[in-house]
Scaffold this active site. Sequence first.
Site, PDB file in Angstrom:
ATOM      1  N   LYS A 252      13.709  -8.419  -1.127  1.00  0.00           N
ATOM      2  CA  LYS A 252      13.354  -9.452  -0.333  1.00  0.00           C
ATOM      3  C   LYS A 252      13.476 -10.615  -1.164  1.00  0.00           C
ATOM      4  CE  LYS A 252       8.975  -9.746   0.938  1.00  0.00           C
ATOM      5  NZ  LYS A 252       7.730  -9.357   1.384  1.00  0.00           N
TER       6      LYS A 252
ATOM      7  N   ASP B  96      10.096  -5.105  -2.013  1.00  0.00           N
ATOM      8  CA  ASP B  96       9.547  -5.755  -1.163  1.00  0.00           C
ATOM      9  C   ASP B  96       8.276  -6.440  -1.666  1.00  0.00           C
ATOM     10  OD1 ASP B  96       9.073  -6.574   1.598  1.00  0.00           O
ATOM     11  OD2 ASP B  96       7.572  -4.895   1.927  1.00  0.00           O
TER      12      ASP B  96
ATOM     13  N   ASP C 176       3.142  -4.602 -13.783  1.00  0.00           N
ATOM     14  CA  ASP C 176       3.704  -5.878 -13.358  1.00  0.00           C
ATOM     15  C   ASP C 176       5.148  -5.735 -13.605  1.00  0.00           C
ATOM     16  OD1 ASP C 176       4.902  -8.500 -13.195  1.00  0.00           O
ATOM     17  OD2 ASP C 176       3.055  -9.321 -13.941  1.00  0.00           O
TER      18      ASP C 176
ATOM     19  N   PRO D 189       0.674  -1.160  -0.095  1.00  0.00           N
ATOM     20  CA  PRO D 189      -0.162  -0.078  -0.204  1.00  0.00           C
ATOM     21  C   PRO D 189       0.718   1.222  -0.087  1.00  0.00           C
ATOM     22  CG  PRO D 189       0.095  -0.931   2.106  1.00  0.00           C
ATOM     23  CD  PRO D 189       0.670  -1.853   1.125  1.00  0.00           C
ATOM     24  N   GLY D 190       2.321   1.189   0.305  1.00  0.00           N
ATOM     25  CA  GLY D 190       3.011   2.411   0.029  1.00  0.00           C
ATOM     26  C   GLY D 190       4.035   2.814   1.137  1.00  0.00           C
ATOM     27  N   ALA D 191       4.015   1.966   2.211  1.00  0.00           N
ATOM     28  CA  ALA D 191       4.706   2.425   3.309  1.00  0.00           C
ATOM     29  C   ALA D 191       6.442   2.654   3.091  1.00  0.00           C
ATOM     30  CB  ALA D 191       4.684   1.339   4.309  1.00  0.00           C
ATOM     31  N   TRP D 192       6.716   1.774   2.127  1.00  0.00           N
ATOM     32  CA  TRP D 192       8.502   1.748   1.796  1.00  0.00           C
ATOM     33  C   TRP D 192       8.607   2.938   1.256  1.00  0.00           C
ATOM     34  CZ3 TRP D 192      12.260  -2.551   0.314  1.00  0.00           C
ATOM     35  CH2 TRP D 192      12.176  -3.559   1.761  1.00  0.00           C
TER      36      TRP D 192
ATOM     37  N   ASP E 234       3.417  -1.326  -8.608  1.00  0.00           N
ATOM     38  CA  ASP E 234       2.469  -2.491  -8.020  1.00  0.00           C
ATOM     39  C   ASP E 234       1.696  -2.933  -8.981  1.00  0.00           C
ATOM     40  OD1 ASP E 234       2.475  -3.418  -4.816  1.00  0.00           O
ATOM     41  OD2 ASP E 234       0.898  -4.234  -6.320  1.00  0.00           O
TER      42      ASP E 234
END
Length: 245
Positions: free
Chosen positions: A197, A157, A132, A82-85, A115
């Site tokens: 990740k 991530d 993608d 959702p956009g935290a990074w 995303d």
Amino acid sequence: LDGYRKSCIHVSAVSLKKTPVHMKGKSAAEQRWLLRQISDPFVKAAHAQNYRCRSAFKLIEIDDKYRLLKPGLSVIDCGAAPGAWSQVAVQRDMNNIPLFIPGVDLPKGSVIGIDILHITPLDGAQLLSNHDITEPSTHMVLERLLPEARADVILSDMAPNASGLRELDHERLVTMCLSVLDLADKVLRPGGSLICKYWDGALARKLQQRLSSMFQNVRTVKPRASRKESAELFLIHNYKGEVVA
Ligand SMILES: C[S@@+](CC[C@H](N)C(=O)[O-])C[C@H]1O[C@@H](n2cnc3c(N)ncnc32)[C@H](O)[C@@H]1O
Ligand SMILES: *[C@@H]1O[C@H](CO)[C@@H](O)[C@H](O)[C@H]1NC(C)=O
């Protein structure tokens, strides 16, 4: 709770107030998930600091140690929803400290989040929803958007939806990581860095071999904010292969 274990737990999905949480009608797995959410210090902190997801603290912890995000850099955040990074990248990258020196232009960074899902708009970031990373056309769009078609930092991530089959999930994530490396080959500036990740498994060696051919100083880290029972690890690289003095 869409039937699979969400890899990113949206902070607003759980009310953190003292009101009793309704457990009635929820499955045992859902109840466990809720109870864990309520007692998770990183979920609480994310809520208090307005981060969209607790995963913010993984990037904060890694970056506090390795100092990869600096004002003026251009950053790509793969699997940004959702956009935290991206929030953390904007904070560290954009020099939005209320500091004004007449006649001096502080460097302004650029943050591009992408995303396959929709990403809610975020001040200071350009967001590519419904893209993608494994599609070559996405790489072309990114090259066009990047200042001088170059990135200083690539973050990933990304995670596939959990199938429940550990090896299959591992293979899918490694395929996604390899796409990130293809992208790095095209746009990452010499001296640039990558945080990616991955989940350990049979193909981890193949991934690390490809990395060692591209990067120096390959490190594997597991931040404290990454849950103990989770298999996720982060690879960090400084791309020092072709630095021109
Ligand atoms: C763990 S979440 C990322 C959380 C994010 N770092 C944050 O802090 O808000 C993983 C994301 O990877 C995205 N993703 C998975 N496969 C992708 C792909 N092929 N291309 C782009 N994004 C992808 C998922 O849609 C999901 O939103
Ligand atoms: C995960 O599932 C959601 C909902 O079905 C879908 O929209 C999304 O594209 C899937 N993500 C991946 C990485 O396949």
